[in-house]
Scaffold this motif. Sequence first.
Motif, PDB file in Angstrom:
ATOM      1  N   ILE A  94       0.875  -1.172   0.000  1.00  0.00           N
ATOM      2  CA  ILE A  94       0.000   0.000   0.000  1.00  0.00           C
ATOM      3  C   ILE A  94       0.908   1.215   0.000  1.00  0.00           C
ATOM      4  N   LEU A  95       0.817   2.031  -1.056  1.00  0.00           N
ATOM      5  CA  LEU A  95       1.720   3.160  -1.201  1.00  0.00           C
ATOM      6  C   LEU A  95       1.022   4.475  -0.889  1.00  0.00           C
ATOM      7  N   GLN A  96       1.816   5.493  -0.661  1.00  0.00           N
ATOM      8  CA  GLN A  96       1.308   6.815  -0.299  1.00  0.00           C
ATOM      9  C   GLN A  96       0.363   7.373  -1.371  1.00  0.00           C
ATOM     10  N   SER A  97       0.690   7.123  -2.633  1.00  0.00           N
ATOM     11  CA  SER A  97      -0.061   7.737  -3.729  1.00  0.00           C
ATOM     12  C   SER A  97      -1.224   6.889  -4.235  1.00  0.00           C
ATOM     13  N   SER A  98      -1.499   5.772  -3.569  1.00  0.00           N
ATOM     14  CA  SER A  98      -2.526   4.783  -3.923  1.00  0.00           C
ATOM     15  C   SER A  98      -2.142   3.958  -5.150  1.00  0.00           C
ATOM     16  N   ASN A  99      -1.360   4.537  -6.081  1.00  0.00           N
ATOM     17  CA  ASN A  99      -0.764   3.782  -7.177  1.00  0.00           C
ATOM     18  C   ASN A  99      -1.788   3.026  -8.023  1.00  0.00           C
ATOM     19  N   LEU A 100      -2.927   3.666  -8.302  1.00  0.00           N
ATOM     20  CA  LEU A 100      -3.948   3.046  -9.142  1.00  0.00           C
ATOM     21  C   LEU A 100      -3.693   3.387 -10.603  1.00  0.00           C
ATOM     22  N   VAL A 101      -4.064   2.472 -11.495  1.00  0.00           N
ATOM     23  CA  VAL A 101      -3.932   2.718 -12.927  1.00  0.00           C
ATOM     24  C   VAL A 101      -5.071   3.649 -13.351  1.00  0.00           C
ATOM     25  N   PRO A 102      -4.774   4.828 -13.881  1.00  0.00           N
ATOM     26  CA  PRO A 102      -5.809   5.844 -14.085  1.00  0.00           C
ATOM     27  C   PRO A 102      -6.917   5.467 -15.050  1.00  0.00           C
ATOM     28  N   PHE A 103      -6.626   4.595 -16.023  1.00  0.00           N
ATOM     29  CA  PHE A 103      -7.634   4.269 -17.033  1.00  0.00           C
ATOM     30  C   PHE A 103      -8.368   2.960 -16.742  1.00  0.00           C
ATOM     31  N   LEU A 104      -8.213   2.416 -15.532  1.00  0.00           N
ATOM     32  CA  LEU A 104      -8.917   1.193 -15.145  1.00  0.00           C
ATOM     33  C   LEU A 104      -9.939   1.503 -14.054  1.00  0.00           C
ATOM     34  N   SER A 105     -11.102   0.874 -14.145  1.00  0.00           N
ATOM     35  CA  SER A 105     -12.118   1.006 -13.096  1.00  0.00           C
ATOM     36  C   SER A 105     -11.655   0.262 -11.851  1.00  0.00           C
ATOM     37  N   VAL A 106     -12.381   0.439 -10.755  1.00  0.00           N
ATOM     38  CA  VAL A 106     -12.041  -0.241  -9.508  1.00  0.00           C
ATOM     39  C   VAL A 106     -12.046  -1.760  -9.721  1.00  0.00           C
ATOM     40  N   ASP A 107     -13.078  -2.284 -10.380  1.00  0.00           N
ATOM     41  CA  ASP A 107     -13.112  -3.717 -10.695  1.00  0.00           C
ATOM     42  C   ASP A 107     -11.873  -4.137 -11.475  1.00  0.00           C
ATOM     43  N   GLN A 108     -11.521  -3.358 -12.473  1.00  0.00           N
ATOM     44  CA  GLN A 108     -10.412  -3.716 -13.350  1.00  0.00           C
ATOM     45  C   GLN A 108      -9.058  -3.646 -12.658  1.00  0.00           C
ATOM     46  N   SER A 137     -20.082   0.168  -4.073  1.00  0.00           N
ATOM     47  CA  SER A 137     -20.719   1.124  -4.975  1.00  0.00           C
ATOM     48  C   SER A 137     -19.725   1.830  -5.896  1.00  0.00           C
ATOM     49  N   LEU A 138     -18.429   1.589  -5.686  1.00  0.00           N
ATOM     50  CA  LEU A 138     -17.400   2.285  -6.461  1.00  0.00           C
ATOM     51  C   LEU A 138     -16.833   1.433  -7.590  1.00  0.00           C
ATOM     52  N   ARG A 139     -17.289   0.216  -7.730  1.00  0.00           N
ATOM     53  CA  ARG A 139     -16.587  -0.752  -8.572  1.00  0.00           C
ATOM     54  C   ARG A 139     -16.493  -0.334 -10.045  1.00  0.00           C
ATOM     55  N   SER A 140     -17.437   0.473 -10.543  1.00  0.00           N
ATOM     56  CA  SER A 140     -17.376   0.890 -11.941  1.00  0.00           C
ATOM     57  C   SER A 140     -16.713   2.259 -12.128  1.00  0.00           C
ATOM     58  N   LYS A 141     -16.294   2.862 -11.022  1.00  0.00           N
ATOM     59  CA  LYS A 141     -15.696   4.199 -11.089  1.00  0.00           C
ATOM     60  C   LYS A 141     -14.201   4.124 -11.391  1.00  0.00           C
ATOM     61  N   TYR A 142     -13.683   5.249 -11.900  1.00  0.00           N
ATOM     62  CA  TYR A 142     -12.263   5.361 -12.210  1.00  0.00           C
ATOM     63  C   TYR A 142     -11.579   6.218 -11.139  1.00  0.00           C
ATOM     64  N   PRO A 143     -10.252   6.087 -10.984  1.00  0.00           N
ATOM     65  CA  PRO A 143      -9.553   6.825  -9.923  1.00  0.00           C
ATOM     66  C   PRO A 143      -9.858   8.316  -9.870  1.00  0.00           C
ATOM     67  N   SER A 144     -10.005   8.945 -11.039  1.00  0.00           N
ATOM     68  CA  SER A 144     -10.272  10.385 -11.067  1.00  0.00           C
ATOM     69  C   SER A 144     -11.630  10.743 -10.477  1.00  0.00           C
ATOM     70  N   GLU A 145     -12.505   9.754 -10.345  1.00  0.00           N
ATOM     71  CA  GLU A 145     -13.847   9.980  -9.801  1.00  0.00           C
ATOM     72  C   GLU A 145     -13.919   9.698  -8.300  1.00  0.00           C
ATOM     73  N   LEU A 146     -12.805   9.308  -7.705  1.00  0.00           N
ATOM     74  CA  LEU A 146     -12.774   8.911  -6.294  1.00  0.00           C
ATOM     75  C   LEU A 146     -12.122   9.986  -5.434  1.00  0.00           C
ATOM     76  N   SER A 147     -12.546  10.059  -4.174  1.00  0.00           N
ATOM     77  CA  SER A 147     -11.877  10.924  -3.206  1.00  0.00           C
ATOM     78  C   SER A 147     -10.568  10.274  -2.771  1.00  0.00           C
ATOM     79  N   GLY A 148      -9.740  11.021  -2.049  1.00  0.00           N
ATOM     80  CA  GLY A 148      -8.477  10.467  -1.564  1.00  0.00           C
ATOM     81  C   GLY A 148      -8.684   9.248  -0.677  1.00  0.00           C
ATOM     82  N   GLY A 149      -9.662   9.330   0.221  1.00  0.00           N
ATOM     83  CA  GLY A 149      -9.941   8.204   1.102  1.00  0.00           C
ATOM     84  C   GLY A 149     -10.434   6.993   0.343  1.00  0.00           C
ATOM     85  N   GLU A 150     -11.264   7.229  -0.677  1.00  0.00           N
ATOM     86  CA  GLU A 150     -11.764   6.114  -1.496  1.00  0.00           C
ATOM     87  C   GLU A 150     -10.638   5.465  -2.279  1.00  0.00           C
ATOM     88  N   ARG A 151      -9.732   6.279  -2.821  1.00  0.00           N
ATOM     89  CA  ARG A 151      -8.603   5.711  -3.567  1.00  0.00           C
ATOM     90  C   ARG A 151      -7.741   4.827  -2.663  1.00  0.00           C
TER      91      ARG A 151
END
Length: 227
Positions: A94-108, A137-151
């Motif tokens: 678990i990294l400081q920046s959340s390190n999520l792939v920006p073009f993938l949904s939460v499921d992906q 409820s976030l599974r179809s959302k992308y990182p840009s649509e999430l708050s910091g806590g959600e990410r």
Amino acid sequence: MAKEKALLQMIDVVRDFKQGGEVVHALKKTNLSIMAGQLVAIIGPSGSGKSTFLTIAGGLQLPTSGVVLIEKTDITNMNSKQLSDIRLNRIGFILQSSNLVPFLSVDQQLELRSRAVGQSVNKVSRDKIFQELGIESLRSKYPSELSGGERQRVAIAKAIYGDPNIILADEPTASLDTKKAFEVVEIIARQAKDHKKAVIMVTHDERLIKYCDVVYVMKDGILSLKK
């Protein structure tokens, strides 16, 4: 009550490197055991050796000397392929920046991890994790649509999907406000307790250590128990 087992051990671990003509002792002789079910905090100033410790614990670099055991397996003399397998299957990051792939949904985000190990998506495990973390409820959302806590909740989901026994968290709350930071650490602590994982959290925020079972201080490459 059965005694919990050590999932991560360091025995006389030292890490030196050359800087110019000098040898820097980034991590001096370190010995510790972290047990299943423990949330361990490591605090200390920048440049004290915390990052060096974490990268050695995660098999991202090897010590100059000493032994690192991951679930009783000595990783010290492993090659890069073997270390990669250890990181992929036994350790969650678990990294400081959340390190999520920006073009993938939460499921992906989780599907990507399954593909990396050549497996199909474990829908039962994925859905259970989403429910535990309150992110169904976030599974179809992308990182840009999430708050910091959600990410960060999604980052935790990625770290625990695949069921590694060791979780390494590097400043996981640094970008969050106090309320969200406490929520994230509560989730991490619950993962340690409920699922018998060994969790190491590097943090500058000493307000978070009330959630931890053991607290170490890193200073000038020396790791010691906080008094």
